[in-house]
Design a protein around this motif. Sequence first.
Motif, short mmCIF file in Angstrom:
data_model
loop_
_atom_site.label_atom_id
_atom_site.label_comp_id
_atom_site.label_asym_id
_atom_site.label_seq_id
_atom_site.Cartn_x
_atom_site.Cartn_y
_atom_site.Cartn_z
N THR A 48 0.83 -1.21 0.00
CA THR A 48 0.00 0.00 0.00
C THR A 48 0.86 1.25 0.00
O THR A 48 0.50 2.27 -0.61
N THR A 49 2.01 1.22 0.66
CA THR A 49 2.93 2.36 0.62
C THR A 49 3.36 2.64 -0.81
O THR A 49 3.42 3.80 -1.25
N THR A 50 3.65 1.58 -1.58
CA THR A 50 4.03 1.74 -2.98
C THR A 50 2.92 2.43 -3.76
O THR A 50 3.17 3.38 -4.52
N LEU A 51 1.69 1.97 -3.56
CA LEU A 51 0.55 2.59 -4.26
C LEU A 51 0.40 4.05 -3.87
O LEU A 51 0.17 4.92 -4.73
N ARG A 52 0.51 4.35 -2.59
CA ARG A 52 0.32 5.73 -2.14
C ARG A 52 1.40 6.66 -2.69
O ARG A 52 1.14 7.83 -3.00
N LEU A 53 2.61 6.16 -2.85
CA LEU A 53 3.68 6.97 -3.43
C LEU A 53 3.40 7.24 -4.91
O LEU A 53 3.60 8.36 -5.40
N ILE A 54 2.94 6.22 -5.63
CA ILE A 54 2.62 6.40 -7.05
C ILE A 54 1.43 7.36 -7.21
O ILE A 54 1.42 8.21 -8.10
N ALA A 55 0.44 7.22 -6.32
CA ALA A 55 -0.77 8.06 -6.41
C ALA A 55 -0.52 9.50 -6.00
O ALA A 55 -1.34 10.38 -6.29
N GLY A 56 0.59 9.78 -5.32
CA GLY A 56 0.86 11.13 -4.86
C GLY A 56 0.30 11.42 -3.49
O GLY A 56 0.25 12.59 -3.06
N LEU A 75 5.05 15.76 -7.84
CA LEU A 75 3.81 16.43 -8.23
C LEU A 75 2.68 16.07 -7.27
O LEU A 75 2.62 14.94 -6.77
N PRO A 76 1.75 16.99 -7.02
CA PRO A 76 0.58 16.64 -6.20
C PRO A 76 -0.30 15.62 -6.91
O PRO A 76 -0.27 15.50 -8.14
N ALA A 77 -1.10 14.93 -6.13
CA ALA A 77 -1.93 13.84 -6.67
C ALA A 77 -2.83 14.33 -7.81
O ALA A 77 -3.01 13.63 -8.82
N ARG A 78 -3.40 15.52 -7.68
CA ARG A 78 -4.37 16.00 -8.67
C ARG A 78 -3.75 16.23 -10.04
O ARG A 78 -4.47 16.33 -11.05
N GLU A 79 -2.42 16.33 -10.13
CA GLU A 79 -1.75 16.58 -11.41
C GLU A 79 -1.24 15.31 -12.06
O GLU A 79 -0.58 15.36 -13.11
N ARG A 80 -1.53 14.15 -11.48
CA ARG A 80 -1.00 12.90 -12.03
C ARG A 80 -2.00 12.16 -12.92
O ARG A 80 -1.64 11.19 -13.60
N ASN A 81 -3.25 12.55 -12.89
CA ASN A 81 -4.29 11.92 -13.71
C ASN A 81 -4.35 10.41 -13.51
O ASN A 81 -4.31 9.63 -14.47
N LEU A 82 -4.46 10.00 -12.26
CA LEU A 82 -4.56 8.58 -11.92
C LEU A 82 -5.92 8.30 -11.28
O LEU A 82 -6.44 9.11 -10.52
N GLY A 83 -6.47 7.15 -11.59
CA GLY A 83 -7.69 6.71 -10.94
C GLY A 83 -7.35 5.71 -9.84
O GLY A 83 -6.65 4.73 -10.10
N VAL A 84 -7.82 5.98 -8.62
CA VAL A 84 -7.52 5.11 -7.49
C VAL A 84 -8.82 4.49 -6.97
O VAL A 84 -9.79 5.20 -6.71
N ILE A 85 -8.82 3.16 -6.84
CA ILE A 85 -10.00 2.44 -6.36
C ILE A 85 -9.61 1.74 -5.06
O ILE A 85 -8.72 0.88 -5.06
#
Length: 359
Positions: A48-56, A75-85
């Motif tokens: 989960t730490t890995t995911l949180r780092l990728i997600a910002g 970059l902040p999370a909002r600028e990465r254009n990732l969908g997190v479920i």
Amino acid sequence: MTDDKGAALVVDGLCKRYGGEMVLDRIGFSIAEGEVLALLGHSGSGKTTTLRLIAGLEVPDAGEISLFGRRVERLPARERNLGVIFQNYALFPRMTVAENIAFGLRIRGISRADRDRVVADLLGMIGLVEQREKYPSQLSGGQQQRVAIARALAYRPAMLLFDEPFSALDPRTRAGLRREIRSLLRKLRVPALFITHDQEEAMELGDQLAILNRGHLEQIGTPEEVYSQPCTEFVARFLGAANIVDVVISGERIILPGERWLPLPAGMPLAAIAGSPRLVFRPEEVELGGTPRLSLGVGRVVEISFSGPVEWLTIALDGLSEGQILIKACRTRWESGSCRPSQGDLLPIGLKSFRVLGE
């Protein structure tokens, strides 16, 4: 350096500490466009730490994260254009299914007509057209998770991140939903990272598996590669069942306890098995009865258990002067027809295949 050719995501040398504890230690992997990578490990392994780092949602202490060639680790999370479920769905309880799916589009200023079109397409894709006006409390867990996935897909993310998305569901719903999601991802060609501790889930969903152990990446490869050719004892034991026996390498022979031996596989470099070598084989690679090509001699049946399509046997190698080596074997009920031992029986035992691991 991680190979980033044609990659949607590249993680290289990622490190993270919490207090004095190293949670991730130089993690590196890549995910190609349209590929699904399942990150598998015990609780506390760093998934989960890995995911949180990728997600910002967290900032790494060291290392790089690149999305389609663009560095994003700062970059902040909002600028990465990732969908997190996430596993808890995180749907808005006072919004309908359609309103939940449209939420991300609405806050981005997308017109009502375009929102309605996207929502209609996604509802059809996830099979919930008739539930569009229902609220989350009126849906099953599997339906809620489909809505969460549709909401993440609505604004066309560059990549999807799944944090144990099926863990709150019952086994039957999980199995059906992950098949649906796998089919959907293949259709859309959206790269995805799945965080899970469920081995069956990881092997069904992932084009690639990455095995984490206490912040270290033990092995990465296709499900077949990681299962059939484990690089470490941890991977062999973690992914499925494995028999592991300490051996000695002498010339072209693998010497087992009780003066048994097997031929060293052709082309295996001795440097690859330096240190304390161990013989590794899966329960389904054990051969019972007849005249095995790779013989281990005679074994005594200690226990037999039946689990539907598979019969499990525990066998003790016979004739050891001290100690006891117990071997797990499994066979389908069709295979067991030619040799049906009872508890206490002695029978020839051999191997269909095996591997040798070093330190």
